[in-house]
Design an enzyme around this catalytic site. Sequence first.
Site, PDB file in Angstrom:
ATOM      1  N   ASP A   1      -3.850  -0.790  -7.481  1.00 43.30           N
ATOM      2  CA  ASP A   1      -4.421  -1.284  -6.223  1.00 43.30           C
ATOM      3  C   ASP A   1      -5.829  -1.844  -6.433  1.00 43.30           C
ATOM      4  O   ASP A   1      -6.833  -1.181  -6.209  1.00 43.30           O
ATOM      5  CB  ASP A   1      -4.418  -0.155  -5.189  1.00 43.30           C
ATOM      6  CG  ASP A   1      -4.849  -0.648  -3.807  1.00 43.30           C
ATOM      7  OD1 ASP A   1      -5.259  -1.825  -3.694  1.00 43.30           O
ATOM      8  OD2 ASP A   1      -4.770   0.142  -2.858  1.00 43.30           O
TER       9      ASP A   1
ATOM     10  N   GLN B   1      -0.550   2.692  -6.187  1.00 41.37           N
ATOM     11  CA  GLN B   1      -1.988   2.996  -6.132  1.00 41.37           C
ATOM     12  C   GLN B   1      -2.726   2.686  -7.424  1.00 41.37           C
ATOM     13  O   GLN B   1      -3.867   2.229  -7.402  1.00 41.37           O
ATOM     14  CB  GLN B   1      -2.209   4.458  -5.746  1.00 41.37           C
ATOM     15  CG  GLN B   1      -2.107   4.687  -4.250  1.00 41.37           C
ATOM     16  CD  GLN B   1      -2.354   6.127  -3.868  1.00 41.37           C
ATOM     17  OE1 GLN B   1      -2.703   6.954  -4.711  1.00 41.37           O
ATOM     18  NE2 GLN B   1      -2.170   6.437  -2.597  1.00 41.37           N
TER      19      GLN B   1
ATOM     20  N   TYR C   1      -6.863   2.371  19.614  1.00 34.04           N
ATOM     21  CA  TYR C   1      -7.208   2.178  21.018  1.00 34.04           C
ATOM     22  C   TYR C   1      -6.084   1.439  21.721  1.00 34.04           C
ATOM     23  O   TYR C   1      -5.671   0.349  21.298  1.00 34.04           O
ATOM     24  CB  TYR C   1      -8.523   1.419  21.162  1.00 34.04           C
ATOM     25  CG  TYR C   1      -9.707   2.257  20.773  1.00 34.04           C
ATOM     26  CD1 TYR C   1     -10.127   3.299  21.593  1.00 34.04           C
ATOM     27  CD2 TYR C   1     -10.390   2.035  19.587  1.00 34.04           C
ATOM     28  CE1 TYR C   1     -11.209   4.100  21.231  1.00 34.04           C
ATOM     29  CE2 TYR C   1     -11.464   2.823  19.222  1.00 34.04           C
ATOM     30  CZ  TYR C   1     -11.871   3.856  20.048  1.00 34.04           C
ATOM     31  OH  TYR C   1     -12.924   4.647  19.696  1.00 34.04           O
TER      32      TYR C   1
ATOM     33  N   SER D   1      -8.284  -2.124  -3.377  1.00 30.63           N
ATOM     34  CA  SER D   1      -9.023  -0.885  -3.094  1.00 30.63           C
ATOM     35  C   SER D   1     -10.115  -0.641  -4.115  1.00 30.63           C
ATOM     36  O   SER D   1     -11.237  -0.268  -3.763  1.00 30.63           O
ATOM     37  CB  SER D   1      -8.069   0.318  -3.069  1.00 30.63           C
ATOM     38  OG  SER D   1      -7.259   0.269  -1.928  1.00 30.63           O
TER      39      SER D   1
ATOM     40  N   ARG E   1       0.833  -1.202   0.000  1.00 28.46           N
ATOM     41  CA  ARG E   1       0.000   0.000   0.000  1.00 28.46           C
ATOM     42  C   ARG E   1       0.877   1.265   0.000  1.00 28.46           C
ATOM     43  O   ARG E   1       0.862   2.036   0.949  1.00 28.46           O
ATOM     44  CB  ARG E   1      -0.918  -0.019   1.237  1.00 28.46           C
ATOM     45  CG  ARG E   1      -1.944  -1.155   1.221  1.00 28.46           C
ATOM     46  CD  ARG E   1      -3.117  -0.776   0.347  1.00 28.46           C
ATOM     47  NE  ARG E   1      -4.053  -1.861   0.101  1.00 28.46           N
ATOM     48  CZ  ARG E   1      -5.261  -1.971   0.700  1.00 28.46           C
ATOM     49  NH1 ARG E   1      -5.642  -1.084   1.585  1.00 28.46           N
ATOM     50  NH2 ARG E   1      -6.063  -2.960   0.390  1.00 28.46           N
TER      51      ARG E   1
END
Lengths: 368, 368
Positions: B131, B128, B226, B134, B123
């Site tokens: 890709d 791109q 998190y 995606s 990535r």
Amino acid sequence: MITVRVGVPAESRPAERRVAGLPETVTTLIGAGLTVDVQAGAGRHAHASDAAYRAAGANVVPDHPAGRCEVLVSVQPPTPEQAACLREGDITISFLQPNAEPELVEVLRANGVTSFSLDLLPRVTRAQSADALSSQALVAGYRAVVEATRRLPKFLPMFTTAAGTVPPAKVLILGAGVAGLQAIATARRLGAVVEAYDVRAAAKEEVRSLGAKFLELDLETQGGVYAQAQSEEFLERQRQLIAERVAASDIVITTAAVPGRTAPVLVTNDMLKAMTPGSVVVDLAAESGGNVAASQPGEDTWLGEVLVVGARNMPSTMPVHASRLYARNVTNLLVMMTADGRVAPDLDDEVLAGCCLTHRGELRRELS
Amino acid sequence: MITVRVGVPAESRPAERRVAGLPETVTTLIGAGLTVDVQAGAGRHAHASDAAYRAAGANVVPDHPAGRCEVLVSVQPPTPEQAACLREGDITISFLQPNAEPELVEVLRANGVTSFSLDLLPRVTRAQSADALSSQALVAGYRAVVEATRRLPKFLPMFTTAAGTVPPAKVLILGAGVAGLQAIATARRLGAVVEAYDVRAAAKEEVRSLGAKFLELDLETQGGVYAQAQSEEFLERQRQLIAERVAASDIVITTAAVPGRTAPVLVTNDMLKAMTPGSVVVDLAAESGGNVAASQPGEDTWLGEVLVVGARNMPSTMPVHASRLYARNVTNLLVMMTADGRVAPDLDDEVLAGCCLTHRGELRRELS
């Protein structure tokens, strides 16, 4: 005091998934002093449970309520057999589609039933809250775009990605009534480039206000209507315009239906053959003869590599909200003829007179 | 001079409707000095005819081109039998899904094939334009909303009519990667009220920029992640938040899939039971274990009155544009390894090295 009883049946005609009453409209009718009987399972497709109807105050009854209630409200008309249970002075409200159901109309007349057909509701301001043709056309226009979108092998919106751009889909809407305008709005929401045509040149402003291009014939108009409408020249120019724009579109949605009349054929097989392979055409008028020559109601038909979707009861494909709007419409009409718990339609009222089909043994409309 | 021959097969795996080359990419490859063979019928679902491929300069061949070309490009991996036709030094590019296809990988390795898997593409910015994960996730996210919308018995947009208002649908998106963000954008276009959650708290800004609410856990984050992710406390708080928001939603779309790994179960049957009857859940991760306990890939499952849609190859439901993006991606990768009509991948290049699976008899990645 014995209250007037309103019956809401489980719809029995094939593929009908709507219902004429929901818990919220039961509450409204009880507030107007009426009692409501709902046939068990009536709300199953609209995801309204018998328990929810009971909680709103309805009686859930095992059988079709015709003959055990004074007022029968439904979406589709009762069958002649169901109508034969209705007694003199009973009232029924639905889309009676009188021209398609002469046998039913005769039963209603002969039994002395006071019947109201939402097909016939006058298009006046006071009647708007009961205008079920419009509310269901709103659903049909929205769903036509949803059904086209899921069948189109392309995006509707434009995308610019690292692998280059895909252009927005081109959508053509024929007919800019309630369904056509909602189809325009929905296709625009999804990012399509939209153009629309209507024989009423006066529809231009509404179409433009939704961000679509209005296609115009180079012909004189009078009061927003093409002066030469239905002349040979008009029809030929219209045919040429539609042929050219159909060929340039990824999706075509036709909405030129007039209740009770045969729809005009606007899109011929030759026009479809000129479309890009993979294009999708949705004919909302398929049940009334069809705007698209190749459409069959309720079926997907391939003409070469163009997919033709013949709509059949499009509002029924979205039963929760279609029922919510319809139930409110029919309830508003019923409340209009109710005072102090008594249902007594005033047939001097233009709204009620306009949609009353039979009363005291008389047929009040000429069938065609 | 004998030119390098690129083969584009008709996809043979079940329900695959995409194609790895289209007339426009044939033109690009010929411009790069290559010859292109396309199997007859390869573009039929993408509505690209054999004649259109020929017009772009391709040879249309009757059989699968493996063994008759030096470069094989496809969407799904070749079968082990097709791969057995490839010769030493041949190149193949597809979604090889190496962990799911160990037998195929061994054939490619043993035959000395140089294979590239678009699943493994790094990535990085330079990659791109190739890709495909995606580009196909973009299609999947859009289609997830289209498929949910057509099954929802309600409108997505709010409507205000003469019979009152219907509120907008509430849509919850779990996972805010490429597919999730596109699902958010599409649901917003259609007028729904949208909220989204992602374990990466850093996804907040992207979600908000699309007009959706980002759901946050009241927990400390470090670098947008998190800090306690995967701790018992984290998982329990996440479960509570998802349960509460699922119950309040008309549509839930789950997109938390990681290629090659089993997807986490985010939505339990108990959560589904708390939803409003008629609600719709689309599990884009159904093929990799499922984010929704009740989902089955390729099937609609009712859990009570909640409809669970298990996605299977969602991009394939929109084959024209899914193929267009995929064909451009694979063509861009191939052009990256081509100069003066010779295809010579430089395996010191980080993009090519990153997605090369087998080369000269070596397996360059550990399978899991």
